[in-house]
Write a protein that holds these residues in place. Structure first.
Motif, PDB file in Angstrom:
ATOM      1  N   LYS A 241       0.774  -1.040   0.176  1.00 55.08           N
ATOM      2  CA  LYS A 241      -0.376   0.249   0.180  1.00 55.08           C
ATOM      3  C   LYS A 241       0.477   0.920   0.153  1.00 55.08           C
ATOM      4  O   LYS A 241       1.620   1.650   0.898  1.00 55.08           O
ATOM      5  CB  LYS A 241      -0.983   0.213   1.363  1.00 55.08           C
ATOM      6  CG  LYS A 241      -1.704   1.489   1.338  1.00 55.08           C
ATOM      7  CD  LYS A 241      -2.286   1.666   2.657  1.00 55.08           C
ATOM      8  CE  LYS A 241      -2.696   2.711   2.929  1.00 55.08           C
ATOM      9  NZ  LYS A 241      -2.236   3.509   3.527  1.00 55.08           N
ATOM     10  N   GLY A 242       0.201   1.973  -0.861  1.00 53.21           N
ATOM     11  CA  GLY A 242       1.438   3.289  -1.273  1.00 53.21           C
ATOM     12  C   GLY A 242       1.832   3.781  -2.081  1.00 53.21           C
ATOM     13  O   GLY A 242       2.969   4.712  -2.376  1.00 53.21           O
ATOM     14  N   VAL A 243       1.608   2.881  -3.375  1.00 56.77           N
ATOM     15  CA  VAL A 243       2.989   2.686  -4.209  1.00 56.77           C
ATOM     16  C   VAL A 243       1.713   3.737  -5.184  1.00 56.77           C
ATOM     17  O   VAL A 243       0.441   3.951  -5.793  1.00 56.77           O
ATOM     18  CB  VAL A 243       2.767   1.220  -5.195  1.00 56.77           C
ATOM     19  CG1 VAL A 243       3.342   1.486  -6.848  1.00 56.77           C
ATOM     20  CG2 VAL A 243       3.538   0.351  -4.205  1.00 56.77           C
ATOM     21  N   ILE A 244       2.382   5.226  -5.778  1.00 53.30           N
ATOM     22  CA  ILE A 244       1.933   6.096  -7.305  1.00 53.30           C
ATOM     23  C   ILE A 244       2.933   5.975  -8.277  1.00 53.30           C
ATOM     24  O   ILE A 244       2.089   7.194  -9.105  1.00 53.30           O
ATOM     25  CB  ILE A 244       1.693   7.138  -5.782  1.00 53.30           C
ATOM     26  CG1 ILE A 244       0.926   8.538  -6.809  1.00 53.30           C
ATOM     27  CG2 ILE A 244       3.115   8.161  -6.358  1.00 53.30           C
ATOM     28  CD1 ILE A 244      -0.957   7.824  -6.337  1.00 53.30           C
ATOM     29  N   SER A 245       3.752   5.691  -8.193  1.00 47.94           N
ATOM     30  CA  SER A 245       4.806   5.439  -9.641  1.00 47.94           C
ATOM     31  C   SER A 245       5.491   4.174 -10.165  1.00 47.94           C
ATOM     32  O   SER A 245       4.631   3.560  -9.060  1.00 47.94           O
ATOM     33  CB  SER A 245       6.544   5.939  -8.824  1.00 47.94           C
ATOM     34  OG  SER A 245       7.445   5.100  -9.795  1.00 47.94           O
ATOM     35  N   PRO A 246       4.806   4.399 -11.455  1.00 48.25           N
ATOM     36  CA  PRO A 246       5.007   3.133 -12.467  1.00 48.25           C
ATOM     37  C   PRO A 246       6.422   2.819 -12.001  1.00 48.25           C
ATOM     38  O   PRO A 246       6.356   1.281 -11.548  1.00 48.25           O
ATOM     39  CB  PRO A 246       5.230   4.060 -13.153  1.00 48.25           C
ATOM     40  CG  PRO A 246       4.238   5.104 -13.229  1.00 48.25           C
ATOM     41  CD  PRO A 246       4.569   5.429 -12.614  1.00 48.25           C
ATOM     42  N   GLU A 278      -5.568   9.722 -10.877  1.00 42.68           N
ATOM     43  CA  GLU A 278      -4.981   9.976 -12.658  1.00 42.68           C
ATOM     44  C   GLU A 278      -3.124   8.882 -12.619  1.00 42.68           C
ATOM     45  O   GLU A 278      -3.664   9.276 -13.711  1.00 42.68           O
ATOM     46  CB  GLU A 278      -3.577  11.029 -12.014  1.00 42.68           C
ATOM     47  CG  GLU A 278      -4.941  12.301 -12.347  1.00 42.68           C
ATOM     48  CD  GLU A 278      -5.637  13.526 -13.160  1.00 42.68           C
ATOM     49  OE1 GLU A 278      -5.486  12.570 -14.051  1.00 42.68           O
ATOM     50  OE2 GLU A 278      -6.272  14.000 -13.443  1.00 42.68           O
ATOM     51  N   MET A 279      -2.870   8.271 -11.819  1.00 49.21           N
ATOM     52  CA  MET A 279      -1.853   6.963 -12.260  1.00 49.21           C
ATOM     53  C   MET A 279      -2.436   5.856 -11.884  1.00 49.21           C
ATOM     54  O   MET A 279      -1.263   5.273 -12.247  1.00 49.21           O
ATOM     55  CB  MET A 279      -0.613   6.851 -10.827  1.00 49.21           C
ATOM     56  CG  MET A 279       0.088   8.808 -11.030  1.00 49.21           C
ATOM     57  SD  MET A 279       0.658   9.306 -12.050  1.00 49.21           S
ATOM     58  CE  MET A 279       2.205   8.022 -12.172  1.00 49.21           C
ATOM     59  N   LEU A 280      -3.249   5.503 -12.013  1.00 46.62           N
ATOM     60  CA  LEU A 280      -3.373   4.224 -11.255  1.00 46.62           C
ATOM     61  C   LEU A 280      -3.881   3.512 -13.599  1.00 46.62           C
ATOM     62  O   LEU A 280      -3.477   1.801 -13.316  1.00 46.62           O
ATOM     63  CB  LEU A 280      -5.292   3.980 -11.282  1.00 46.62           C
ATOM     64  CG  LEU A 280      -6.100   3.024 -10.964  1.00 46.62           C
ATOM     65  CD1 LEU A 280      -5.622   2.329 -10.840  1.00 46.62           C
ATOM     66  CD2 LEU A 280      -7.721   3.294 -11.299  1.00 46.62           C
ATOM     67  N   GLN A 281      -3.879   3.622 -14.559  1.00 47.94           N
ATOM     68  CA  GLN A 281      -4.288   3.078 -15.717  1.00 47.94           C
ATOM     69  C   GLN A 281      -2.859   2.799 -15.488  1.00 47.94           C
ATOM     70  O   GLN A 281      -2.589   1.796 -16.092  1.00 47.94           O
ATOM     71  CB  GLN A 281      -4.980   3.850 -16.726  1.00 47.94           C
ATOM     72  CG  GLN A 281      -6.329   3.922 -16.496  1.00 47.94           C
ATOM     73  CD  GLN A 281      -6.541   4.350 -17.418  1.00 47.94           C
ATOM     74  OE1 GLN A 281      -6.473   6.153 -18.109  1.00 47.94           O
ATOM     75  NE2 GLN A 281      -7.419   3.524 -18.866  1.00 47.94           N
ATOM     76  N   ARG A 282      -1.821   3.640 -15.656  1.00 46.90           N
ATOM     77  CA  ARG A 282      -0.607   3.490 -16.105  1.00 46.90           C
ATOM     78  C   ARG A 282       0.478   2.127 -15.019  1.00 46.90           C
ATOM     79  O   ARG A 282       1.216   1.587 -15.189  1.00 46.90           O
ATOM     80  CB  ARG A 282       0.477   4.720 -15.647  1.00 46.90           C
ATOM     81  CG  ARG A 282       0.268   5.928 -16.634  1.00 46.90           C
ATOM     82  CD  ARG A 282       1.529   6.381 -16.152  1.00 46.90           C
ATOM     83  NE  ARG A 282       0.789   7.930 -16.952  1.00 46.90           N
ATOM     84  CZ  ARG A 282       0.825   9.209 -16.602  1.00 46.90           C
ATOM     85  NH1 ARG A 282       2.660   9.275 -16.330  1.00 46.90           N
ATOM     86  NH2 ARG A 282       0.832  10.738 -17.181  1.00 46.90           N
ATOM     87  N   ILE A 283       0.096   1.810 -13.301  1.00 52.11           N
ATOM     88  CA  ILE A 283       0.335   1.329 -13.016  1.00 52.11           C
ATOM     89  C   ILE A 283      -0.835  -0.150 -12.338  1.00 52.11           C
ATOM     90  O   ILE A 283      -0.027  -1.048 -13.398  1.00 52.11           O
ATOM     91  CB  ILE A 283      -0.198   1.171 -11.347  1.00 52.11           C
ATOM     92  CG1 ILE A 283       0.336   2.638 -11.129  1.00 52.11           C
ATOM     93  CG2 ILE A 283       0.131   0.293 -10.555  1.00 52.11           C
ATOM     94  CD1 ILE A 283       0.145   3.299  -9.411  1.00 52.11           C
ATOM     95  N   VAL A 284      -2.284  -0.391 -13.595  1.00 49.26           N
ATOM     96  CA  VAL A 284      -2.543  -1.361 -13.802  1.00 49.26           C
ATOM     97  C   VAL A 284      -1.937  -2.036 -15.170  1.00 49.26           C
ATOM     98  O   VAL A 284      -2.018  -3.741 -15.209  1.00 49.26           O
ATOM     99  CB  VAL A 284      -3.910  -1.363 -14.155  1.00 49.26           C
ATOM    100  CG1 VAL A 284      -4.801  -2.362 -15.199  1.00 49.26           C
ATOM    101  CG2 VAL A 284      -5.059  -0.772 -13.023  1.00 49.26           C
TER     102      VAL A 284
END
Length: 377
Positions: A241-246, A278-284
């Motif tokens: 929990k706490g990931v925001i960077s690709p 705003e970062m969700l799709q990149r991480i998915v």
């Protein structure tokens, strides 16, 4: 005085009402975010930058809202984020939250710095779905003891908070003291108030107790090796929990985690971060090919927010502060009421966008404001 039921129509109504019943120190603790609170304010605002593009004239009767998280079924994709010190909000604390989660047939993540022992949280809601959150404590023995207790109490996963090498600066809490606010009214970290003799003899001296010792366990030395080590000591799935960077998402994949919770810690750590949505799709795009589930929290305030997050690839969304608002107002019933608002609004959003099941929700249903005039629809 709590607001009347007729005035508690949406989740934000609960926030306004809860502020009126909480003690000042408790409200400061729960509402505080880092520095100028830019990230905190941007999280809910970011959802408004996504528009819904509904499919009309589709059969929508008999909708099914259920989904799974790590193979376990929940009745709808809204779960409870780990938040500390529920007794600051209500005397029943995490017990009330646990019973509410069970009643609504959804998942609760229990914070390791709860005001109720993890065993008691499980005992009051037998059969409920719970994950256990932990920080990456400097003392690995402390973490392993927590894991063993979680295993014995039926928790189904361990959630490692990975964005906390030190605590963010929160202006609202400074007047109450850096540590003192956590020990208000004699309430401390219940999970560290058990008699762990090996830890106590080796690490705790003088007037310190396990609550204070647990608080001092912030680990600025932790790396992804800690996550890899955690996997070796338990068969429970590991969620970070706490990931925001690709880039961090790629490291999470390499570490072999089972789930990623895209999160900025409620805006409480580093200010100036982008909102999770705003970062969700990149991480998915990084995690999904590896078979890793992705979840999101931060700023989810409506059922349409839930639908947008699912459409952009989240397996489920998690909510933190809204649960505490409901808890402060009406205990278990208040938490249930908040969750049911999310359920009703999500169901309504599904029907109005032409979706009968979770599988019908995909990226064609959402459009970012910046692409409104250029996207091919």
């Amino acid at each position: 005085m709590a607001a009347s039921n007729t005035s508690l129509i949406c989740v934000n109504d609960y926030e306004k009402a809860a502020k009126g019943v909480m003690k000042e120190a408790a409200w400061a603790y729960f509402s505080a975010a880092a520095d100028e609170e830019t990230t905190f304010n941007e999280c809910p605002a970011a959802y408004k930058r996504y528009y819904l593009i509904p499919r009309i004239l589709r059969p929508i009767e008999e909708r099914t809202l259920s989904t799974t998280v790590l193979g376990e079924t929940i009745s709808f994709p809204v779960c409870i984020s780990p938040t500390a010190y529920h007794k600051f909000a209500h005397p029943e604390g995490e017990k009330a939250t646990s019973k509410a989660a069970k009643s609504c047939d959804t998942l609760m993540i229990l914070s390791s710095i709860s005001t109720t022992r993890l065993e008691d949280v499980a005992e009051v809601a037998p059969g409920g779905l719970r994950w256990m959150q932990s920080y990456m404590f400097q003392d690995k023995q402390l973490f392993e003891i927590l894991v063993r207790r979680a295993e014995a109490s039926g928790y189904k996963a361990m959630v490692l908070t990975v964005d906390d090498p030190r605590e963010g600066k929160r202006y609202k809490t400074i007047p109450y003291g850096y540590v003192g606010i956590y020990e208000a009214d004699g309430m401390g970290m219940a999970n560290f108030d058990v008699d762990i003799e090996a830890v106590r003899k080796a690490k705790v001296t003088g007037d310190k107790n396990l609550t204070r010792y647990g608080y001092e366990q912030t680990n600025s030395y932790a790396t992804w090796n800690y996550v890899k080590w955690a996997k070796t000591i338990t068969n429970l799935p590991i969620v970070v929990k706490g990931v925001i960077s690709p880039a961090s998402a790629r490291e999470a994949v390499e570490a072999g985690v089972h789930g990623i919770l895209v999160s900025v810690h409620g805006g409480r750590q580093l200010d100036g971060l982008p909102p999770p949505i705003e970062m969700l799709q990149r991480i998915v795009k990084i995690a999904k090919p590896a078979g890793i589930e992705v979840y999101i929290d931060g700023g989810v305030r409506t059922g349409t927010d839930v639908l947008k997050a699912i459409a952009l690839g989240a397996k489920a969304v998690f909510v933190g502060r809204p649960v505490l608002w409901g808890l402060a107002l009406k205990g278990q019933q208040g938490v249930q009421d908040v969750l049911e608002i999310y359920r009703d609004e999500f169901d309504r959003a599904m029907s109005l966008t032409g979706c009968k099941t979770i599988k019908d929700i995909d990226s064609t249903l959402v459009l970012h404001k910046s692409n409104l005039h250029t996207a091919k629809l």
